[in-house]
Design a protein around this motif. Sequence first.
Motif, PDB file in Angstrom:
ATOM      1  N   VAL A   1      16.339   9.784   2.997  1.00  0.00           N
ATOM      2  CA  VAL A   1      15.328  10.149   3.454  1.00  0.00           C
ATOM      3  C   VAL A   1      13.698   9.210   3.280  1.00  0.00           C
ATOM      4  O   VAL A   1      13.089   9.650   3.951  1.00  0.00           O
ATOM      5  N   ALA A   2      14.161   8.749   2.299  1.00  0.00           N
ATOM      6  CA  ALA A   2      12.628   7.759   2.415  1.00  0.00           C
ATOM      7  C   ALA A   2      12.230   6.695   3.501  1.00  0.00           C
ATOM      8  O   ALA A   2      11.823   6.350   3.813  1.00  0.00           O
ATOM      9  N   TRP A   3      14.100   6.409   3.949  1.00  0.00           N
ATOM     10  CA  TRP A   3      13.996   5.328   5.500  1.00  0.00           C
ATOM     11  C   TRP A   3      13.668   6.329   6.844  1.00  0.00           C
ATOM     12  O   TRP A   3      12.338   6.214   7.047  1.00  0.00           O
TER      13      TRP A   3
ATOM     14  N   VAL B   1      10.091   4.918   7.980  1.00  0.00           N
ATOM     15  CA  VAL B   1      10.428   3.672   9.394  1.00  0.00           C
ATOM     16  C   VAL B   1       9.488   4.373  10.694  1.00  0.00           C
ATOM     17  O   VAL B   1       8.929   3.361  11.091  1.00  0.00           O
ATOM     18  N   PRO B   2       9.553   5.711  10.610  1.00  0.00           N
ATOM     19  CA  PRO B   2       9.491   6.047  12.220  1.00  0.00           C
ATOM     20  C   PRO B   2       8.047   6.164  12.260  1.00  0.00           C
ATOM     21  O   PRO B   2       7.468   6.030  13.274  1.00  0.00           O
ATOM     22  N   SER B   3       7.816   6.761  11.016  1.00  0.00           N
ATOM     23  CA  SER B   3       5.365   6.643  11.093  1.00  0.00           C
ATOM     24  C   SER B   3       5.613   5.513  10.839  1.00  0.00           C
ATOM     25  O   SER B   3       4.163   5.217  11.502  1.00  0.00           O
ATOM     26  N   LEU B   4       6.508   4.798  10.695  1.00  0.00           N
ATOM     27  CA  LEU B   4       5.183   2.826  10.635  1.00  0.00           C
ATOM     28  C   LEU B   4       5.667   2.183  11.729  1.00  0.00           C
ATOM     29  O   LEU B   4       4.097   1.991  12.541  1.00  0.00           O
ATOM     30  N   SER B   5       6.798   2.849  12.164  1.00  0.00           N
ATOM     31  CA  SER B   5       6.817   1.985  13.452  1.00  0.00           C
ATOM     32  C   SER B   5       5.705   2.906  14.799  1.00  0.00           C
ATOM     33  O   SER B   5       5.355   2.401  15.615  1.00  0.00           O
ATOM     34  N   THR B   6       6.547   4.057  14.478  1.00  0.00           N
ATOM     35  CA  THR B   6       5.172   4.602  15.873  1.00  0.00           C
ATOM     36  C   THR B   6       3.896   4.479  15.708  1.00  0.00           C
ATOM     37  O   THR B   6       2.973   3.880  16.289  1.00  0.00           O
ATOM     38  N   ALA B   7       3.468   3.949  14.294  1.00  0.00           N
ATOM     39  CA  ALA B   7       2.027   3.850  14.138  1.00  0.00           C
ATOM     40  C   ALA B   7       1.621   2.345  15.001  1.00  0.00           C
ATOM     41  O   ALA B   7       0.361   2.031  15.186  1.00  0.00           O
TER      42      ALA B   7
ATOM     43  N   ILE C   1      11.800  -4.614   8.060  1.00  0.00           N
ATOM     44  CA  ILE C   1      13.069  -5.400   8.302  1.00  0.00           C
ATOM     45  C   ILE C   1      13.202  -4.773   9.780  1.00  0.00           C
ATOM     46  O   ILE C   1      13.438  -4.539  11.421  1.00  0.00           O
ATOM     47  N   LEU C   2      13.853  -2.708   9.612  1.00  0.00           N
ATOM     48  CA  LEU C   2      13.851  -1.991  11.291  1.00  0.00           C
ATOM     49  C   LEU C   2      12.458  -1.337  11.114  1.00  0.00           C
ATOM     50  O   LEU C   2      12.776  -1.556  13.147  1.00  0.00           O
ATOM     51  N   VAL C   3      11.268  -1.470  11.031  1.00  0.00           N
ATOM     52  CA  VAL C   3      10.083  -1.482  11.140  1.00  0.00           C
ATOM     53  C   VAL C   3       9.408  -2.208  12.335  1.00  0.00           C
ATOM     54  O   VAL C   3       9.669  -3.047  13.381  1.00  0.00           O
ATOM     55  N   TRP C   4      10.573  -3.831  11.708  1.00  0.00           N
ATOM     56  CA  TRP C   4       9.874  -4.875  12.596  1.00  0.00           C
ATOM     57  C   TRP C   4      11.396  -4.618  13.939  1.00  0.00           C
ATOM     58  O   TRP C   4      10.555  -5.157  15.216  1.00  0.00           O
ATOM     59  N   ILE C   5      11.569  -4.751  13.711  1.00  0.00           N
ATOM     60  CA  ILE C   5      12.785  -4.383  15.482  1.00  0.00           C
ATOM     61  C   ILE C   5      12.154  -3.004  15.857  1.00  0.00           C
ATOM     62  O   ILE C   5      11.910  -3.556  17.172  1.00  0.00           O
TER      63      ILE C   5
ATOM     64  N   VAL D   1       8.883  11.817  21.285  1.00  0.00           N
ATOM     65  CA  VAL D   1      10.403  11.551  21.748  1.00  0.00           C
ATOM     66  C   VAL D   1      11.122  10.122  20.846  1.00  0.00           C
ATOM     67  O   VAL D   1      11.653   9.559  20.408  1.00  0.00           O
ATOM     68  N   VAL D   2       9.698   9.083  20.849  1.00  0.00           N
ATOM     69  CA  VAL D   2       9.685   7.635  20.519  1.00  0.00           C
ATOM     70  C   VAL D   2      10.685   7.898  18.286  1.00  0.00           C
ATOM     71  O   VAL D   2      11.260   7.372  18.225  1.00  0.00           O
ATOM     72  N   TRP D   3       9.339   8.964  18.223  1.00  0.00           N
ATOM     73  CA  TRP D   3       9.876   9.835  16.831  1.00  0.00           C
ATOM     74  C   TRP D   3      11.008   9.375  16.649  1.00  0.00           C
ATOM     75  O   TRP D   3      12.173   9.153  15.287  1.00  0.00           O
ATOM     76  N   THR D   4      11.780  10.706  17.104  1.00  0.00           N
ATOM     77  CA  THR D   4      13.125  11.630  16.860  1.00  0.00           C
ATOM     78  C   THR D   4      14.116   9.990  17.304  1.00  0.00           C
ATOM     79  O   THR D   4      15.107   9.954  16.783  1.00  0.00           O
ATOM     80  N   THR D   5      13.960   9.411  18.429  1.00  0.00           N
ATOM     81  CA  THR D   5      14.792   8.248  18.834  1.00  0.00           C
ATOM     82  C   THR D   5      15.107   7.190  17.660  1.00  0.00           C
ATOM     83  O   THR D   5      15.798   6.781  17.180  1.00  0.00           O
TER      84      THR D   5
END
Lengths: 335, 406, 368
Positions: free
Chosen positions: C146-148, C152-158, C240-244, C293-297
């Motif tokens: 749940v934390a992931w 991850v999606p919020s930081l990556s998208t932001a 790491i996943l955010v970085w990717i 779309v980005v978020w769900t992917t």
Amino acid sequence: MASLKITNVNKSYGNVHILKDINLDIESGEFIVFVGPSGCGKSTLLRCISGLETITSGTIAIDGRVVNDVAPSKRGIAMVFQSYALYPHMNVYRNMAYGLKLMGMPKDQIRQKVDAAAEKLQLTKYLQRLPKALSGGQRQRVAIGRAIVRDPKVFLFDEPLSNLDAALRVQMRIEISQLKEQLPNTTMVYVTHDQVEAMTMADRIVVLKDGVVQQVGSPMELYEKPQSMFVAGFIGSPKMNFLNGGFADKFGANTVGIRAEHLEVSPSGGTWSGKVIYSENLGSDSYIYLDVGAAEPVIVRQSGKAGYQAGDTLSVTPRMQELHRFDASGKPLHN
Amino acid sequence: MSTTTTLAPNADIAVPKAADVPEPSRRVRRFKVGRLVTHIALLLIVAIWTLPTFGLLISSVRDPDQLALSGWWTALSTSTISAQSERLPAAGTAVVEDGLYTIRGNLLGADDNRTIRTFGGTATTAGANPVGATIELRAGGTITVEENGDYVWTSPTPFEYTTAPRISYVASMAPRFTLENYSTVLNANGIGRSFINSATVAIPATIISVMVAAFAAYALAWMKFPGRTFFVIAVVALLVVPLQMALVPVLRLHVQIAGMFGIDGKGYFAVWLAHTGFGLPLAVYLLRNYMVGLPREIMESARMDGASHFQTFTTMVLPLSVPALASIAIFQFLWIWNDLLVALVFLGSQDEYVVLTGKLVDLLGTMGSEWHILTAGAFISILVPLIVFFSLQRYFVRGLLAGSVK
Amino acid sequence: MLDQALYAVLIVAIAVLAFVAYYWGANWILDRSLATNATMSHETITRRDRRRSRIRPWIFLAPALIFATVYLVYPVFETLRLSLFDRLGQNFVGLDNYQWAFGNPADWFRSAVDATGAPIIDPATGLPMTLYKGDPTFWRSALNNVAWLIIVPSLSTAFGLVIAVLADRVWWGSVAKTLVFMPMAISFVGAAVIWRFVYAYRDAGTEQIGLLNAIVVAFGGEPQVWLGIPWLNSFLLMIILVWIQTGFAMVILSAALRGIPQETIEAARIDGANERQIFFGIMVPQIAGTVLVVWTTITIIVLKVFDIVYAMTNGENNTQVLANLMYRWTFISGDSGKGSAIAIVIMIAVLPIMIWNIRRARAAEGAL
């Protein structure tokens, strides 16, 4: 020699009825034009003849043979598409040779045929070019060449000039008319929404509206003896003037129609009088928009420069032999 | 969602540049500051995103000893090694030179990259005396140590000790870059073999899956048959099925079927099929989206010319779909090359099969602190993806856009 | 090594040729067995033409259908079945595996009591006995997931959005984007090595070779064993996943930003909006769909995240996630029942996204 007989053809997509009971007899070597407003079913009818669409009921016969279920490539027809549909990754030669190659024709025979067609269409210089390196008119000629090499019994054109600019359109119109002369035995079916193309090229015109054939006849028949108000209004430019109510009652009709070129102008004493609201000068002709109290202004043609300006009062008289009278259902009344 | 799918990555920028706006002069200055902030902020972000990989690359070509001693950001500076010591030889090795009992030797040994800075007789005095100095030893006599490690220990009286004394020293090491790490991991650690294994897995799996997907995508885009819409929607549904679902059932199936022929259920064949199956929905989805967009009239014209669907596919659709095929092949290849789980389950982790990612995980476990091995191994494993990425970035981006922006 | 390479080339060639042979062969046989020629009657030709065009789609589809069925459809049902069976998949155990994971929901908020309602005291510890509330590692993994899913999606998208905006404003923007995008090409395992190196720890007093500890020490802090600190370590894995994934978000959002009609921005500017108002009031609403779309992917990728945890910590120190837990139970402990139950939990988590996708596809196909 190939006749084309369309009998009771219907076409539906689900609940949408596109073509309604079409019956047509096209004679061998005829140049037939399907014309009508967009969405009238003219392209669908052409695609049904080509076999790209299957018909819901009825029969289509080429040379007396019913071709309802025959594959498009085996109906003895060729088609020129609106977008030309040239194969973008093949040069002009390969574009024209593709169908022949699929037929299994020997290579030297293919070359002979393609060269002959290229000669006829002045494409010899461009055989090695890709379509993207050709001008619009050249692309159009390649599309025609690709159809010619197949020696079709029936030649189908789907709005082939609509992607060209005005000047080129006139030129290509002439070239297609010449093609018709060169291939006197080939039946040609041509779809357009442009009534000028229809009038100038056709042996006979088929006017379609809402999937129903309105009238079939030679250009002059349609011009002189329209079988409905729709045909009367669709054929000819500018559009025929329609007057109803009190204007028509006088002539014992629900609506009367008169073309702009069939009105005589006089300063006063004519059948209808009114004020000029606008005049268009085209140089050779001019059109005068006259408010005679009807729903729409009456358009009058004059040769040369218009002698009247907005605000002038004018009187017009229809030539009685050119006056069209229609009943309430839009059918013509005959004397 | 309204964005087009054909945007090239370097297409003209449509986002407004504030500089284009005529502003009153009062605001121009403020804007320049904003511009500087933009540059700095972006530079910072790019640095954060790049430094980890850059550090890996630098570390992988450093001397293994230096790598273990100092951070990669000091790679260009001389590193100082904390105090070390060396035991001097036995008393019996002394010879008499010029009337003095003398022992000569070298603290560092041959071919050493180090340079001695200071030395001393005990661990605590390692930093006390500069090179070239002469000090007295408790075991007797005086010793001089040179920069290159050579020492001369002399005494007017014979040496008499049972336990040889130690000399402590502080040395420094000049920066040294080497490809030794790479040859070590390639040969001794089996990365070379894993590299071939990875290629053996990734190349056919990519070709097979793109081929299978292309035929299916064409059928779903241009052929007429009952149930077409159902299949199109099924593809979309399968896009998100987690890989984890498939592992156990498929492995069992593989083992059962292979067992019937008396062969092992794991192996290259198994992993190709598995990758093809798992990658199929995305490949079909992307390719169908592309093929549907090809001009209808070209397909119809080919049909009028007498082409069967197979001929239309091979002579029209395939040549016209090259950009899409390229981007899907890149996707598939990167995903398979970078995959760990599928290879682990369907190929195993024995040396003759293990792929690069599996080998790397293995090294992380067994040589977790041997950074010269890990960094070189990791760089070899990411080398192919990086080459593919940098040379074919356009196609990669196009594929991403086609898949996500509908 | 050369032998192996040659062997590899050979089997690669055979495998690829097998598939080529199928497609070309099957179509050739179809064209041959239903061939037509001029000597046949029109009816025969037409009948054969129709039959060919009815069969051919299935030749095109067959391999894909078989692959999708065997590798994706069948496993969904088989996993569901296995999750109701014991560790070897032999005996039906009902919902036991789910009960092992979740406990009995009725017991979640209760302690053990005797017939009179008094709490039962554990004689060994002297404390009240607790009821079984499910496997703690499973709960921990689910909670971590749940934390992931949130972080991850919020930081990556932001980050992706910020970089997309910034990069479009500087002349070296495309270089910046390429560099940020680059991690997309790197495997999760490769990324794990890269970041293990960043997080590396050396005893206090010796020189740090890990970037993070070196920075901490440079600012006068104590070096930390980052991957041993609960909660923070999970966050460091997420980084790491955010970085990717940031590169992915950036590319898509950058394209979306460029797709915004320039006229809307110019109109807003003429209306007197400042840059910030234009960004939040005009641009962001227009790319909201793409953000989703980005978020769900990224969400789907996060749900399946396995390699990073497996390579970095293997779930130690409370960093476990469901995918890795599933792998452990299935392949290390050899319990396909519990492993399958965990897989089903992951499947249920992606179900809403699947339904949303299907709806969009149906709308696009015009089929209800």
